[in-house]
Scaffold this motif. Structure first.
Motif, short mmCIF file in Angstrom:
data_model
loop_
_atom_site.label_atom_id
_atom_site.label_comp_id
_atom_site.label_asym_id
_atom_site.label_seq_id
_atom_site.Cartn_x
_atom_site.Cartn_y
_atom_site.Cartn_z
N ILE A 238 0.84 -1.20 0.00
CA ILE A 238 0.00 0.00 0.00
C ILE A 238 0.88 1.25 0.00
CG2 ILE A 238 -1.73 1.30 1.32
CD1 ILE A 238 -2.68 -1.51 2.39
N THR A 239 1.95 1.20 0.79
CA THR A 239 2.89 2.33 0.84
C THR A 239 3.55 2.54 -0.52
OG1 THR A 239 3.35 1.87 3.17
CG2 THR A 239 4.96 3.22 1.99
N ILE A 244 -0.36 6.19 1.38
CA ILE A 244 -0.37 6.64 2.78
C ILE A 244 -1.02 8.02 2.86
CG2 ILE A 244 1.11 7.53 4.63
CD1 ILE A 244 2.84 5.18 4.40
N GLU A 252 -9.37 7.24 6.23
CA GLU A 252 -8.02 7.61 5.83
C GLU A 252 -7.04 6.47 6.08
OE1 GLU A 252 -4.88 11.29 6.82
OE2 GLU A 252 -6.73 11.03 7.96
N ILE A 253 -6.07 6.30 5.15
CA ILE A 253 -5.00 5.32 5.36
C ILE A 253 -4.07 5.84 6.43
CG2 ILE A 253 -3.04 4.12 4.30
CD1 ILE A 253 -5.73 3.18 3.26
N SER A 254 -3.82 5.03 7.46
CA SER A 254 -2.99 5.45 8.58
C SER A 254 -1.56 5.74 8.15
CB SER A 254 -2.98 4.37 9.67
OG SER A 254 -2.01 4.65 10.66
N ALA A 258 0.16 1.47 7.00
CA ALA A 258 -0.72 1.66 5.84
C ALA A 258 -1.78 0.58 5.71
CB ALA A 258 0.12 1.72 4.56
N ASN A 259 -1.70 -0.49 6.53
CA ASN A 259 -2.72 -1.53 6.48
C ASN A 259 -3.86 -1.26 7.46
OD1 ASN A 259 -3.95 -3.82 5.49
ND2 ASN A 259 -2.80 -5.23 6.79
N ILE A 261 -7.05 1.44 8.43
CA ILE A 261 -7.88 2.59 8.09
C ILE A 261 -8.25 3.30 9.38
CG2 ILE A 261 -10.23 3.25 7.40
CD1 ILE A 261 -10.03 1.40 5.06
N VAL A 279 -7.84 1.23 -2.63
CA VAL A 279 -6.55 0.62 -2.27
C VAL A 279 -6.33 -0.67 -3.06
CG1 VAL A 279 -5.26 -0.51 -0.43
CG2 VAL A 279 -6.42 1.66 0.01
#
Length: 298
Positions: A238-239, A244, A252-254, A258-259, A261, A279
């Motif tokens: 995801i990163t 991100i 929002e993606i933390s 990044a895994n 929400i 995503v």
């Protein structure tokens, strides 16, 4: 079965049923609509009666633990949602190296009670939210250890309200999964190793620090979303897709992992679902990998 006749069918359990209750407060993401019936059984007999009635009448039945891996849709849920939070389902007892825990007990309570008796093996699970039942169904853990490796038997309730014991050789645990697909899990027996308390505490502290360093801040409503593909990290994929901090509505993606929400105030389930789709699409586009959901969408 109409709503009217359904309500009548469950009349005998009115003392333990809350109707049209918002489920958002019961989940880590703090989003989602109401449950038609939220049921808090006080005994195994009441639980068996509700399960039997629901299954006999074709009423959907779910069990809600701590809600750490659940995303409830905005429109809510038909049927029965069970909460095994009463003492009949949360007791933990220790005898020698064996620990029995009710499925409604917190995983953290099992870890601390085991440590208090000088029993080791569960330290790597510290910091994982959830109940014993939820942890068993998804075989909670990571490369450092999974809950399934310590299970010796699981007591379950089937759709007819009958209790059965599933022994170790009947159980299958894999990455983020198990074959525990029974209607309701009641309790589990674990076999652990003995060790000195100070050694156990040291490992607990180390595992706690490591886990908390990567998770969203404790005050943020958040949920872990995807399983790690074999040999890979969902967060890293995801990163690498540049996602991100990506936001849809209030979801929002933390930035810490990044895994996860994170749900900002005013977030809807629809926001979270749209972000999940985005995503998956972007990761697939960049790496060719289909991310598999770890969070359960109700």
């Amino acid at each position: 079965m109409s709503n009217g006749s359904k309500a009548k069918a469950f009349e005998e359990f009115d003392a333990i049923i809350l109707r049209d209750v918002p489920l958002a407060p019961y989940t880590y993401l703090k989003v989602g609509g109401p449950a038609e019936m939220l049921v808090h059984p006080r005994s195994r007999e009441e639980l068996a009666g509700v399960v039997r009635l629901a299954c006999k009448n074709g009423v959907p039945l779910r069990v809600l633990g701590n809600g750490c891996n659940i995303l409830v849709r905005d429109e809510g849920l038909r049927g029965v949602v069970l909460r095994l939070s009463e003492p009949a389902f949360t007791e933990i007892t220790v005898e020698g190296r064996r620990v029995r825990a009710g499925a409604g007990a917190a995983l953290s309570a099992l870890i601390s009670e085991s440590a208090r008796h000088g029993l080791a093996g569960l330290e790597s699970l510290v910091g994982i939210p959830g109940t014993i039942g939820g942890a068993l169904r998804c075989n909670a853990g990571d490369r450092a250890g999974e809950i399934g490796q310590h299970v010796r038997q699981v007591e379950i309730l089937d759709e007819s309200g009958q209790t059965h014991v599933r022994e170790r050789d009947e159980l299958r645990f894999a990455y983020r999964s198990s074959n525990l697909d029974d209607a309701v899990l009641l309790s589990a027996d674990f076999e652990l190793e003995t060790d000195k308390l100070d050694a156990i505490v040291r490992r607990l502290r180390r595992a706690w620090i490591q886990r908390k360093a990567n998770q969203p801040l404790s005050f943020q409503p958040a949920g872990r979303v995807f399983k790690n593909p074999r040999g890979l990290s969902a967060a890293l994929l995801i990163t690498q897709a540049g996602l991100i901090g990506t936001r849809v509505g209030g979801a929002e993606i933390s930035e810490r992992d990044a895994n996860f929400i994170v749900a900002q105030p005013g977030t809807s389930s629809r926001d979270a679902l749209r972000l999940i789709d985005l995503v998956r699409s972007k990761v697939k586009e960049r790496s060719g990998i289909d991310l598999e959901l770890e969070i359960a969408v109700w």
